[in-house]
Design a protein around this motif. Structure first.
Motif, short mmCIF file in Angstrom:
data_model
loop_
_atom_site.label_atom_id
_atom_site.label_comp_id
_atom_site.label_asym_id
_atom_site.label_seq_id
_atom_site.Cartn_x
_atom_site.Cartn_y
_atom_site.Cartn_z
N THR A 131 0.83 -1.21 0.00
CA THR A 131 0.00 0.00 0.00
C THR A 131 0.86 1.26 0.00
OG1 THR A 131 -0.18 -0.16 2.42
CG2 THR A 131 -1.99 -1.10 1.10
N GLU A 132 1.99 1.23 0.70
CA GLU A 132 2.85 2.41 0.75
C GLU A 132 3.53 2.66 -0.60
OE1 GLU A 132 4.43 5.80 2.43
OE2 GLU A 132 2.95 4.42 3.28
N VAL A 133 3.95 1.59 -1.26
CA VAL A 133 4.57 1.73 -2.58
C VAL A 133 3.54 2.25 -3.58
CG1 VAL A 133 5.55 0.47 -4.54
CG2 VAL A 133 6.40 0.04 -2.23
N MET A 134 2.30 1.74 -3.52
CA MET A 134 1.25 2.20 -4.41
C MET A 134 0.89 3.66 -4.14
SD MET A 134 0.36 -0.03 -6.70
CE MET A 134 2.14 -0.21 -6.82
N TRP A 135 0.89 4.05 -2.87
CA TRP A 135 0.62 5.45 -2.54
C TRP A 135 1.73 6.34 -3.10
CZ3 TRP A 135 3.40 9.13 0.16
CH2 TRP A 135 2.71 10.31 0.48
N THR A 136 2.98 5.92 -2.93
CA THR A 136 4.10 6.69 -3.45
C THR A 136 4.06 6.76 -4.97
OG1 THR A 136 5.42 5.88 -1.58
CG2 THR A 136 6.61 6.93 -3.40
N PHE A 137 3.71 5.64 -5.60
CA PHE A 137 3.55 5.61 -7.05
C PHE A 137 2.51 6.63 -7.50
CE2 PHE A 137 0.70 3.63 -10.33
CZ PHE A 137 1.49 3.90 -11.44
N SER A 138 1.40 6.73 -6.77
CA SER A 138 0.35 7.68 -7.14
C SER A 138 0.83 9.12 -7.02
CB SER A 138 -0.89 7.46 -6.26
OG SER A 138 -0.73 8.02 -4.96
N ILE A 139 1.68 9.39 -6.04
CA ILE A 139 2.23 10.74 -5.87
C ILE A 139 3.13 11.10 -7.04
CG2 ILE A 139 3.72 12.19 -4.44
CD1 ILE A 139 0.99 11.67 -3.20
N TYR A 140 4.01 10.18 -7.41
CA TYR A 140 4.91 10.42 -8.54
C TYR A 140 4.12 10.58 -9.84
CZ TYR A 140 8.75 8.87 -5.49
OH TYR A 140 9.66 8.75 -4.47
N LEU A 141 3.12 9.71 -10.04
CA LEU A 141 2.36 9.74 -11.28
C LEU A 141 1.52 11.00 -11.40
CD1 LEU A 141 1.75 8.19 -13.87
CD2 LEU A 141 -0.13 7.05 -12.67
N GLU A 142 0.93 11.44 -10.28
CA GLU A 142 0.13 12.66 -10.33
C GLU A 142 0.97 13.86 -10.74
OE1 GLU A 142 -3.10 15.20 -7.69
OE2 GLU A 142 -1.60 13.99 -6.65
N ALA A 143 2.24 13.85 -10.36
CA ALA A 143 3.13 14.97 -10.68
C ALA A 143 3.27 15.19 -12.18
CB ALA A 143 4.51 14.74 -10.05
N VAL A 144 3.15 14.11 -12.96
CA VAL A 144 3.38 14.21 -14.42
C VAL A 144 2.14 13.87 -15.23
CG1 VAL A 144 5.86 13.78 -14.24
CG2 VAL A 144 4.29 11.84 -14.46
N ALA A 145 1.02 13.55 -14.58
CA ALA A 145 -0.18 13.11 -15.29
C ALA A 145 -0.75 14.18 -16.21
CB ALA A 145 -1.25 12.66 -14.29
N ILE A 146 -0.47 15.44 -15.94
CA ILE A 146 -1.02 16.52 -16.76
C ILE A 146 -0.27 16.67 -18.08
CG2 ILE A 146 0.47 18.36 -15.85
CD1 ILE A 146 -3.32 18.59 -16.62
N LEU A 147 0.87 16.03 -18.24
CA LEU A 147 1.68 16.22 -19.44
C LEU A 147 0.93 15.93 -20.75
CD1 LEU A 147 5.26 15.01 -18.44
CD2 LEU A 147 4.60 17.28 -19.27
N PRO A 148 0.22 14.80 -20.89
CA PRO A 148 -0.52 14.58 -22.14
C PRO A 148 -1.52 15.68 -22.43
CG PRO A 148 -0.36 12.54 -20.89
CD PRO A 148 0.13 13.63 -19.99
N GLN A 149 -2.17 16.20 -21.37
CA GLN A 149 -3.14 17.29 -21.56
C GLN A 149 -2.46 18.56 -22.05
OE1 GLN A 149 -6.82 17.45 -20.93
NE2 GLN A 149 -6.19 19.06 -22.34
N LEU A 150 -1.33 18.91 -21.47
CA LEU A 150 -0.61 20.11 -21.88
C LEU A 150 -0.09 19.99 -23.31
CD1 LEU A 150 1.39 20.91 -18.61
CD2 LEU A 150 -0.69 22.03 -19.46
N VAL A 151 0.38 18.79 -23.67
CA VAL A 151 0.86 18.57 -25.03
C VAL A 151 -0.30 18.70 -26.02
CG1 VAL A 151 1.79 16.84 -26.62
CG2 VAL A 151 2.83 17.16 -24.37
N LEU A 152 -1.46 18.15 -25.66
CA LEU A 152 -2.64 18.24 -26.53
C LEU A 152 -3.05 19.70 -26.73
CD1 LEU A 152 -4.96 16.95 -28.12
CD2 LEU A 152 -6.20 16.73 -25.96
#
Length: 215
Positions: free
Chosen positions: A118-139
């Motif tokens: 659960t801690e690794v998945m939580w950390t993964f979500s933090i890292y992923l949220e940091a860059v999740a907007i990139l496809p939207q900005l590129v679009l």
């Protein structure tokens, strides 16, 4: 809970309402990146694995359910709604988002606060949220001509992160031993990704012009 945290949560919530309003009432997802929405769905699914095993507060549980439900609903609308899916610009939304998921997962396995699932998945979500907007900005850079609701949606997402940074600063000075380097650094990176968008958003607002991003 403090004023900055509450304002951040409400801004995040309003951003989702704005996007759902566009999709549900106008029946259009033009300018919206399915790739980013899928990444957000994955972020919330990974972060809220403790939804039914750990109760923090009624407010916390409701917010988790809202963000989980809304993120998967948006993905469903864009993929399967008979009218909305026709407005999705698949040819422009070509960012390979798997290139964001795998490095974030690897980084979470290597750098975390505790090596549990659960801690690794939580950390993964933090890292992923940091860059999740990139496809939207590129679009948005590819389409350039951005409608008001899409611009407001992206602006509110960025504003939510800025308010959370203020929340962290407030907590650092008011709570003993409050240090969360993973969250802080990821949040700062996420905020910096919005810097260019913020500049052109305020320029369009100041000049009362339609929002355009440079190619």
């Amino acid at each position: 809970m403090n004023l900055f945290r509450l304002a951040g949560d409400m801004t995040h919530l309003v951003s989702v309402v704005v996007l759902l309003l566009k999709i549900h009432t106008i029946k259009s997802c033009a300018g919206i990146s399915l790739k980013t929405q899928e990444l957000y769905a994955l972020v919330f699914a990974a972060r809220y694995l403790d939804l039914f095993t750990h109760f923090n507060s009624f407010y916390n549980t409701i917010m988790k359910l809202i963000f989980l439900g809304s993120s998967f609903s948006i993905v469903w609308y864009i993929r399967h709604h008979k009218i909305v899916r026709r407005t999705y610009d698949k040819d422009q939304d070509t960012f390979q988002h798997v290139l964001l998921v795998l490095p974030c997962l690897l980084l979470a396995l290597l750098i975390n606060n505790k090596f549990t699932f659960t801690e690794v998945m939580w950390t993964f979500s933090i890292y992923l949220e940091a860059v999740a907007i990139l496809p939207q900005l590129v679009l948005l850079q590819r389409t350039r001509n951005i409608d008001n609701l899409t611009g407001q949606y992206v602006f509110l997402l960025g504003a939510y992160r800025v308010l959370y940074i203020l929340n962290w600063i407030y907590r650092y000075f008011t709570e003993k031993h409050y240090v969360q380097w993973i969250t802080w650094i990821s949040g700062l990176i996420q905020t910096l990704l919005y810097a260019d968008f913020f500049y052109y958003y305020f320029q369009s607002w100041k000049n009362n012009e339609r929002l355009h991003l440079p190619a």
